[in-house]
Motif scaffolding. Structure first.
Motif, short mmCIF file in Angstrom:
data_model
loop_
_atom_site.label_atom_id
_atom_site.label_comp_id
_atom_site.label_asym_id
_atom_site.label_seq_id
_atom_site.Cartn_x
_atom_site.Cartn_y
_atom_site.Cartn_z
N SER A 1 -15.64 0.14 9.64
CA SER A 1 -15.53 -1.31 9.72
C SER A 1 -16.86 -1.92 10.15
O SER A 1 -17.30 -2.94 9.60
N VAL B 1 -8.42 4.28 -0.04
CA VAL B 1 -7.76 5.04 1.01
C VAL B 1 -7.84 6.50 0.56
O VAL B 1 -7.47 6.84 -0.57
N ALA C 1 -5.84 0.17 5.51
CA ALA C 1 -7.07 0.21 4.71
C ALA C 1 -7.42 -1.17 4.16
O ALA C 1 -8.59 -1.55 4.10
N HIS D 1 -12.09 4.59 11.88
CA HIS D 1 -12.00 3.32 11.18
C HIS D 1 -12.82 2.23 11.85
O HIS D 1 -13.26 1.28 11.20
N THR E 1 -7.10 9.15 6.00
CA THR E 1 -5.88 9.30 6.78
C THR E 1 -5.25 10.66 6.51
O THR E 1 -5.28 11.16 5.38
N SER F 1 -16.92 7.11 3.94
CA SER F 1 -15.56 7.28 4.45
C SER F 1 -15.58 7.90 5.84
O SER F 1 -16.56 8.54 6.25
N LEU G 1 -9.14 -3.26 6.68
CA LEU G 1 -10.54 -2.89 6.86
C LEU G 1 -11.44 -3.39 5.74
O LEU G 1 -12.65 -3.20 5.79
N ALA H 1 -11.14 4.60 3.80
CA ALA H 1 -10.40 4.85 5.04
C ALA H 1 -9.63 6.16 4.90
O ALA H 1 -8.71 6.26 4.10
N ALA I 1 -11.38 -2.09 2.83
CA ALA I 1 -11.83 -0.82 2.26
C ALA I 1 -11.77 -0.88 0.74
O ALA I 1 -11.03 -1.66 0.14
#
Length: 236
Positions: A138, A172, A164, A134, A153, A130, A167, A151, A169
């Motif tokens: 990625s 999140v 997210a 980002h 935040t 994580s 990406l 991701a 992901a």
């Protein structure tokens, strides 16, 4: 709801140390969260860009050598560990969320994760990489699509968890201060797991549990696990 030890069992031992990891494992956590910076060709487990808050050393990480960092006391006689040392101690006993804070060589991290899968009893599925960066996660995902990314935040975007999903992901990882139930529902509808930091108060645990959050990062993971067990028993 899974319980991750935030920087290890950081309420009971110096954060991001092998001692904190050991105590977290003894408390039966579902996962452990750590912070990683690259120093030379080593991945070290420490939170801040500066070392004075968590060690007896001084200076900015970027200006220190790996050898210098290893001389510092990170609390109770603990050294700043490497990622490999942390993974060797865990040995696949639980999941590991690696928050990447400073990383120049992305292949260095990927190589260590694959080596841990081959030699330390991990399944690659147990790792989540994580970051608030980002772009970085990625790029890691592009280099190895089998690595799960989270991701991070500390905000509530207009389109909730869309960033997210874009990406690709796995999760999140959200600050509790900005999270609401609509964000959780939106993330789940997009096929994302939701992990929340940093959660130690029973009232917060109960709220997140009712929202069907997938996991929480806790400084007191043992107490959190006990509380979640009590909630589970109440619903039976």
């Amino acid at each position: 709801m899974q319980i991750f030890a935030h920087r290890g069992a950081s309420a009971h031992a110096p954060e991001n140390t092998l001692l904190a990891i050991k105590i977290a494992l003894e408390q039966g956590v579902d996962g452990i969260e750590i912070d990683v910076h690259q120093i030379e060709q080593e991945l070290v487990v420490i939170h801040d860009r500066w070392v004075h808050r968590t060690t007896n050393g001084h200076g900015q990480l970027a200006n220190l050598s790996f050898a210098q960092i290893r001389t510092f006391d990170a609390g109770q006689g603990e050294q700043v560990p490497t990622l490999w040392e942390v993974m060797a101690l865990i040995g696949g006993k639980c999941r590991l969320n690696i928050e990447v804070k400073g990383l120049k060589d992305k292949t260095l991290l990927i190589t260590q994760l694959l080596k841990a899968e081959a030699e330390l009893g991990f399944d690659l599925e147990q790792f989540i990489v994580s970051s608030f960066d980002h772009h970085l996660i990625s790029q890691i995902k592009t280099l190895n699509t089998n690595i799960k990314i989270g991701a991070l935040t500390a905000s509530k975007p207009i389109n909730y968890a869309a960033f997210a999903a874009q990406l690709d992901a796995f999760s999140v990882n959200a600050d509790i201060a900005f999270l609401d139930e609509a964000f959780v529902q939106d993330a789940h509808q997009r096929g994302l797991q939701v992990y929340v930091y940093t959660v130690d108060e029973p009232e917060d645990l109960k709220m997140l549990y009712s929202w069907k959050v997938d996991g929480v990062f806790c400084n007191k993971p043992g107490a959190a696990k006990t509380y979640i067990k009590s909630l589970n028993s109440q619903l039976r």
